[in-house]
Design a protein around this motif. Sequence first.
Motif, PDB file in Angstrom:
ATOM      1  N   VAL A   7      43.964  41.740  31.874  1.00  0.00           N
ATOM      2  CA  VAL A   7      43.445  41.741  33.240  1.00  0.00           C
ATOM      3  C   VAL A   7      41.946  41.981  33.193  1.00  0.00           C
ATOM      4  CG1 VAL A   7      43.548  42.852  35.489  1.00  0.00           C
ATOM      5  CG2 VAL A   7      45.602  42.693  34.115  1.00  0.00           C
ATOM      6  N   GLY A   8      41.187  41.098  33.766  1.00  0.00           N
ATOM      7  CA  GLY A   8      39.729  41.263  33.807  1.00  0.00           C
ATOM      8  C   GLY A   8      39.166  40.182  34.706  1.00  0.00           C
ATOM      9  N   ASN A   9      37.848  40.160  34.804  1.00  0.00           N
ATOM     10  CA  ASN A   9      37.239  39.101  35.599  1.00  0.00           C
ATOM     11  C   ASN A   9      35.774  38.972  35.222  1.00  0.00           C
ATOM     12  OD1 ASN A   9      36.608  37.201  37.509  1.00  0.00           O
ATOM     13  ND2 ASN A   9      37.759  38.207  39.157  1.00  0.00           N
ATOM     14  N   PRO A  10      35.391  37.935  34.442  1.00  0.00           N
ATOM     15  CA  PRO A  10      36.229  36.800  34.044  1.00  0.00           C
ATOM     16  C   PRO A  10      36.952  37.054  32.719  1.00  0.00           C
ATOM     17  CG  PRO A  10      33.968  36.395  33.390  1.00  0.00           C
ATOM     18  CD  PRO A  10      33.984  37.748  34.061  1.00  0.00           C
ATOM     19  N   VAL A  11      38.012  36.323  32.454  1.00  0.00           N
ATOM     20  CA  VAL A  11      38.718  36.433  31.173  1.00  0.00           C
ATOM     21  C   VAL A  11      38.967  35.060  30.538  1.00  0.00           C
ATOM     22  CG1 VAL A  11      39.857  38.642  31.596  1.00  0.00           C
ATOM     23  CG2 VAL A  11      40.920  36.533  32.433  1.00  0.00           C
ATOM     24  N   GLY A  12      38.307  34.052  31.099  1.00  0.00           N
ATOM     25  CA  GLY A  12      38.563  32.678  30.665  1.00  0.00           C
ATOM     26  C   GLY A  12      38.360  32.426  29.186  1.00  0.00           C
ATOM     27  N   SER A  14      38.597  34.710  26.746  1.00  0.00           N
ATOM     28  CA  SER A  14      39.100  35.827  25.939  1.00  0.00           C
ATOM     29  C   SER A  14      39.728  35.348  24.629  1.00  0.00           C
ATOM     30  CB  SER A  14      40.146  36.608  26.727  1.00  0.00           C
ATOM     31  OG  SER A  14      40.773  37.545  25.868  1.00  0.00           O
ATOM     32  N   THR A  35      46.383  35.520  30.485  1.00  0.00           N
ATOM     33  CA  THR A  35      45.248  36.185  31.131  1.00  0.00           C
ATOM     34  C   THR A  35      45.420  36.166  32.654  1.00  0.00           C
ATOM     35  OG1 THR A  35      43.986  34.118  31.111  1.00  0.00           O
ATOM     36  CG2 THR A  35      43.610  35.648  29.297  1.00  0.00           C
ATOM     37  N   GLU A  37      43.236  37.147  36.337  1.00  0.00           N
ATOM     38  CA  GLU A  37      41.865  37.336  36.846  1.00  0.00           C
ATOM     39  C   GLU A  37      41.896  37.707  38.324  1.00  0.00           C
ATOM     40  OE1 GLU A  37      38.916  34.641  34.696  1.00  0.00           O
ATOM     41  OE2 GLU A  37      38.623  34.093  36.789  1.00  0.00           O
TER      42      GLU A  37
END
Length: 266
Positions: A7-12, A14, A35, A37
């Motif tokens: 979980v994050g933002n952005p994680v594209g 990762s 992922t 977002e």
Amino acid sequence: MDVYGLVGNPVGHSLSPPMHEAAYDHLGIDARYVTFEPAATDLEAAIDGARALGVAGLNVTVPFKEAVRDLVAVDDLAARVGAVNTVDFSGSEPTGHNTDVEGVRRAFAHHDVPLAGERAVVVGAGGAGRAVAFALADADARVHVANRTVETAESLAADVGATAHALDELPALVGDADVLVNATTVGMDAPDQSPVPADALHGDLAVLDAVYTPLETRLLRDAGAVGATTVDGAWMLLFQGVAAFERWTGRDAPVEAMNAALRARL
Ligand code: NAP
């Protein structure tokens, strides 16, 4: 099938999905790592929803590592660091942990770098700097924190029992140090920049650069040139993932398979 995620933002971009899925493939575990977002305002709904849907575990990254502390039962280390990067849904309530600290410790252990009693200099006092400083202090190193904003260094130093410094003190600090860590963004996507003057480095140092894009930073090149032990940022990234995998599955992680998958994408 078990579902894990980030979980994050952005994680594209990762690197966690290929690293964890390499471990599932290697051990024949029926699981996927995906992922998520969410918007910042939806973090609580995201954690509740993941739990309701039976997600087994989540990693948490920027900008949610601090906010997620209010949504899970935080263990002692994550509480001291002030950041959660791993949530475990296996118990009666979600628990929050910090495997970034273990990632640092195991990155050094993997390279046979002793920490206890050693004089260690951490450059940077943001999220990575906090994890590094706690890892070194908990391993009984004598820690010095240097940061561009000295007030932030002072705050972190107070939390871990270290001393705080300005960046212009680095040449003297590094000259006497056994361990040096760059936990600033300097050198990231800019291979010719280093936070530490090359002539301060020496062959008795072990140098970890948390930056992993590029893998070989200017700092690590300079350190290697004087015969220092060098540890690139992918080792720290790898071992935080290894620690999360082991917490979630209760199994020893296939470190080589995870490392190969990670480095194939860097
Ligand atoms: P952060 O919380 O934003 O902290 C950034 C740090 O860099 C602060 O200490 C900041 O100093 C310093 N800084 C920024 N620009 C600088 C400059 N021009 N000169 C000197 N210092 C400067 O970022 P973070 O999350 O800690 O990430 C730091 C680096 O670690 C990034 O490259 C990130 O990719 C990497 N990282 C790696 C791992 C891993 O597993 N390998 C994990 C986490 C992060 P001020 O306080 O003065 O602003």
